[in-house]
Write an enzyme that holds these catalytic residues in place. Structure first.
Site, short mmCIF file in Angstrom:
data_model
loop_
_atom_site.label_atom_id
_atom_site.label_comp_id
_atom_site.label_asym_id
_atom_site.label_seq_id
_atom_site.Cartn_x
_atom_site.Cartn_y
_atom_site.Cartn_z
N ASP A 32 14.64 0.46 11.02
CA ASP A 32 13.54 -0.13 11.79
C ASP A 32 12.88 1.01 12.57
O ASP A 32 13.52 1.63 13.42
CB ASP A 32 14.12 -1.20 12.74
CG ASP A 32 13.04 -1.91 13.52
OD1 ASP A 32 11.94 -1.33 13.71
OD2 ASP A 32 13.29 -3.05 13.95
N PHE A 53 -10.57 -1.72 4.30
CA PHE A 53 -11.27 -2.98 4.10
C PHE A 53 -10.30 -3.91 3.33
O PHE A 53 -9.19 -4.09 3.81
CB PHE A 53 -12.67 -2.73 3.54
CG PHE A 53 -13.60 -2.34 4.69
CD1 PHE A 53 -13.39 -1.15 5.39
CD2 PHE A 53 -14.56 -3.20 5.16
CE1 PHE A 53 -14.14 -0.83 6.52
CE2 PHE A 53 -15.33 -2.88 6.28
CZ PHE A 53 -15.11 -1.71 6.96
N LYS A 58 -3.74 -3.42 15.89
CA LYS A 58 -4.35 -2.25 15.24
C LYS A 58 -5.24 -1.50 16.25
O LYS A 58 -5.20 -0.27 16.35
CB LYS A 58 -5.17 -2.68 14.02
CG LYS A 58 -4.32 -3.22 12.88
CD LYS A 58 -3.39 -2.17 12.33
CE LYS A 58 -2.41 -2.70 11.31
NZ LYS A 58 -1.35 -1.75 10.96
N SER A 62 -7.43 -1.06 10.28
CA SER A 62 -8.02 -2.16 9.52
C SER A 62 -9.45 -2.42 9.97
O SER A 62 -9.80 -2.16 11.14
CB SER A 62 -7.17 -3.40 9.79
OG SER A 62 -7.84 -4.56 9.37
N ILE A 89 0.84 -1.21 0.00
CA ILE A 89 0.00 0.00 0.00
C ILE A 89 0.87 1.26 0.00
O ILE A 89 0.58 2.25 -0.69
CB ILE A 89 -0.97 -0.01 1.21
CG1 ILE A 89 -1.84 -1.28 1.16
CG2 ILE A 89 -1.86 1.23 1.20
CD1 ILE A 89 -2.64 -1.54 2.43
N TYR A 116 -3.13 -9.79 15.35
CA TYR A 116 -2.94 -8.71 14.37
C TYR A 116 -3.98 -7.61 14.60
O TYR A 116 -3.65 -6.43 14.70
CB TYR A 116 -3.05 -9.25 12.94
CG TYR A 116 -3.19 -8.16 11.91
CD1 TYR A 116 -2.11 -7.35 11.60
CD2 TYR A 116 -4.41 -7.92 11.28
CE1 TYR A 116 -2.24 -6.31 10.67
CE2 TYR A 116 -4.55 -6.90 10.36
CZ TYR A 116 -3.46 -6.10 10.06
OH TYR A 116 -3.61 -5.08 9.15
P1 NAD Z 1 3.35 -4.63 3.53
O1 NAD Z 1 3.89 -5.70 4.40
O2 NAD Z 1 3.44 -4.79 2.05
O3 NAD Z 1 4.04 -3.23 3.91
C1 NAD Z 1 4.48 -2.94 5.21
C2 NAD Z 1 5.90 -2.39 5.09
O4 NAD Z 1 6.37 -2.07 6.40
C3 NAD Z 1 6.89 -3.40 4.49
O5 NAD Z 1 7.62 -2.76 3.46
C4 NAD Z 1 7.80 -3.76 5.66
O6 NAD Z 1 9.12 -4.04 5.23
C5 NAD Z 1 7.70 -2.52 6.52
N1 NAD Z 1 7.95 -2.72 7.95
C6 NAD Z 1 7.37 -3.60 8.81
N2 NAD Z 1 7.84 -3.41 10.05
C7 NAD Z 1 8.74 -2.39 9.99
C8 NAD Z 1 9.55 -1.73 10.94
N3 NAD Z 1 9.57 -2.08 12.23
N4 NAD Z 1 10.36 -0.72 10.52
C9 NAD Z 1 10.38 -0.35 9.21
N5 NAD Z 1 9.62 -0.92 8.27
C10 NAD Z 1 8.81 -1.94 8.66
O7 NAD Z 1 1.84 -4.37 3.97
P2 NAD Z 1 0.71 -3.50 3.25
O8 NAD Z 1 -0.29 -4.43 2.70
O9 NAD Z 1 1.31 -2.47 2.39
O10 NAD Z 1 0.06 -2.83 4.53
C11 NAD Z 1 0.46 -1.57 5.01
C12 NAD Z 1 -0.21 -1.32 6.34
O11 NAD Z 1 -1.62 -1.41 6.16
C13 NAD Z 1 0.15 -2.33 7.41
O12 NAD Z 1 0.24 -1.67 8.66
C14 NAD Z 1 -1.03 -3.28 7.39
O13 NAD Z 1 -1.22 -3.91 8.64
C15 NAD Z 1 -2.17 -2.32 7.07
N6 NAD Z 1 -3.31 -3.00 6.44
C16 NAD Z 1 -3.12 -3.78 5.34
C17 NAD Z 1 -4.20 -4.45 4.78
C18 NAD Z 1 -4.01 -5.36 3.58
O14 NAD Z 1 -4.88 -6.19 3.32
N7 NAD Z 1 -2.93 -5.25 2.82
C19 NAD Z 1 -5.49 -4.28 5.31
C20 NAD Z 1 -5.65 -3.45 6.42
C21 NAD Z 1 -4.55 -2.81 6.97
#
Ligand code: NAD
Ligand code: UDP
Length: 335
Positions: free
Chosen positions: A58, A177, A152, A124, A12, A148
């Protein structure tokens, strides 16, 4: 205006980075690539023909992350960084609490220290008690079925408390969603490690021949065809929702939770058929047992997003499926 994207190399985050750059924002990406590939940074640059600064860091490591705040004058943070696999979170709860909660706490501490007032957080629909209603409004009771979801819900609470203690903060908690699809270029997309947990990446890997067949988790739900119904939203629509939230932050203080969905639900079988139509590929499937924790049907109330962000989703299910296929076809082995 400089926007910091934690987790900006992820699915995202990378799509949001593209939309921000296209609209002329300056961006900074902070990511430790724990669930992403550094190649995504070049893809973002190629798509937009723009450049930006990135830090491999991080964001739960205070001293390391502080360097970003020392070097960059940040206006708004979009906080994507976190782990997101539901099943893994139940098996490794401490890893999820440590990463997701420490990232949030560290970020807020640094925002307070460096006078950064605006933050948009990736929450989420997993924070809702989706057994009480199908149409989920921001007023629907909150409750989680897995670790998870709790990371959130707890992060939301941490942000709300931070905003109460510091009235200069402006926090938008975006409850996504089911994000699916890809940028029209097919150069960035959802790239989960191993066997995907989510429906769409599983389907695209069946279509490309990497997985044999889809398991449809349950066909005895109380829905129109017995399979689970969810609100799928195009990731580019989602990205644009964040840009609307940046504007909202400029005019408002405090913390607010807002749904980002389409308001329309599709069943698993409807998604399979829409994908087959968009890709021209057959998706073999079998019905298997229900997945623990899944519910029949839910979708977003979109009223608040329209009212306060002036935002609504534009893409239909055909474009979502076609773009997911375009990404998979062009990148059969991921990045
Ligand atoms: P993703 O895993 O593709 O992206 C998350 C990014 O965060 C990754 O690039 C990862 O390397 C980085 N990351 C994780 N922990 C880290 C840390 N401690 N320090 C630095 N970087 C870190 O996930 P996404 O699908 O792009 O989701 C983005 C956010 O949206 C997340 O918080 C996820 O929980 C939330 N979300 C996603 C969905 C979905 O279905 N994709 C739905 C609801 C919420
Ligand atoms: N699903 C499925 N097979 C899969 C993955 C998911 O039948 O391999 C179903 C799941 O039961 C739910 C819908 O697809 O009804 C969306 O699941 P996903 O994991 O993508 O998102 P969730 O809504 O659970 O966050």
């Amino acid at each position: 205006m400089k926007i910091l994207l934690t987790g900006g190399a992820g699915y995202i985050g990378s799509h949001t980075a593209v939309e921000l750059l296209n609209k002329g924002y300056e961006i900074v990406i902070a990511d430790n690539f724990s669930n992403s590939d550094p190649k995504v940074l070049d893809r973002i640059k190629q798509i937009t023909n723009k450049t930006f600064v990135h830090y491999e860091v991080d964001v739960s490591d205070y001293n390391a992350f502080e360097k970003v705040f020392i070097k960059e004058k940040i206006d708004t943070v979009i906080h994507f960084a976190g782990y997101k696999a539901v099943g893994e979170s139940v098996k490794l709860p401490m890893m999820y609490y440590e990463n997701n909660l420490m990232a949030t706490i560290t970020l807020i501490n640094l925002m307070n220290k460096y006078g950064v007032e605006n933050c948009i957080f990736s929450s989420s629909a997993a924070v809702y008690d989706s057994s009480v209603a199908r149409l989920l409004t921001e007023e629907t009771p909150l409750s989680c079925t897995n670790t998870y979801g709790y990371t959130k819900l707890m992060s939301e609470q941490i942000f709300k408390d931070a905003a109460r203690a510091n009235p200069r903060l402006s926090i938008v908690l975006l409850r996504y969603f089911n994000p699916i699809g890809s940028h029209e270029s097919g150069m960035i997309g959802d790239n989960p490690n191993g066997i995907p947990n989510n429906l769409l990446p599983f389907i695209t890997r069946v279509a490309i021949g990497k997985l044999e067949r889809l398991s449809v988790f349950g066909n005895d739900y109380d829905t129109r065809d017995g399979t689970g119904v969810r609100d799928y939203i195009h990731v580019v629509d989602l990205a644009l929702g964040h840009i609307a939230a940046i504007d909202y932050c400029k005019e408002h203080k405090g913390a607010i939770a807002i749904n980002l969905g389409t308001g329309k639900g599709y069943s698993v079988l409807e998604i399979v058929h829409a994908f087959e139509k968009a890709s021209g590929r057959k998706i073999p499937y079998v019905f298997t047992a229900r997945r623990e924790g899944d519910v029949d049907e839910y979708y977003a109330s979109t009223t608040l997003a329209k009212q306060v962000l002036g935002w609504e989703a534009k893409f239909g299910i055909e474009q979502m499926c076609a773009s997911a296929w375009n990404w998979q076809k062009q990148n059969p082995d991921g990045y």
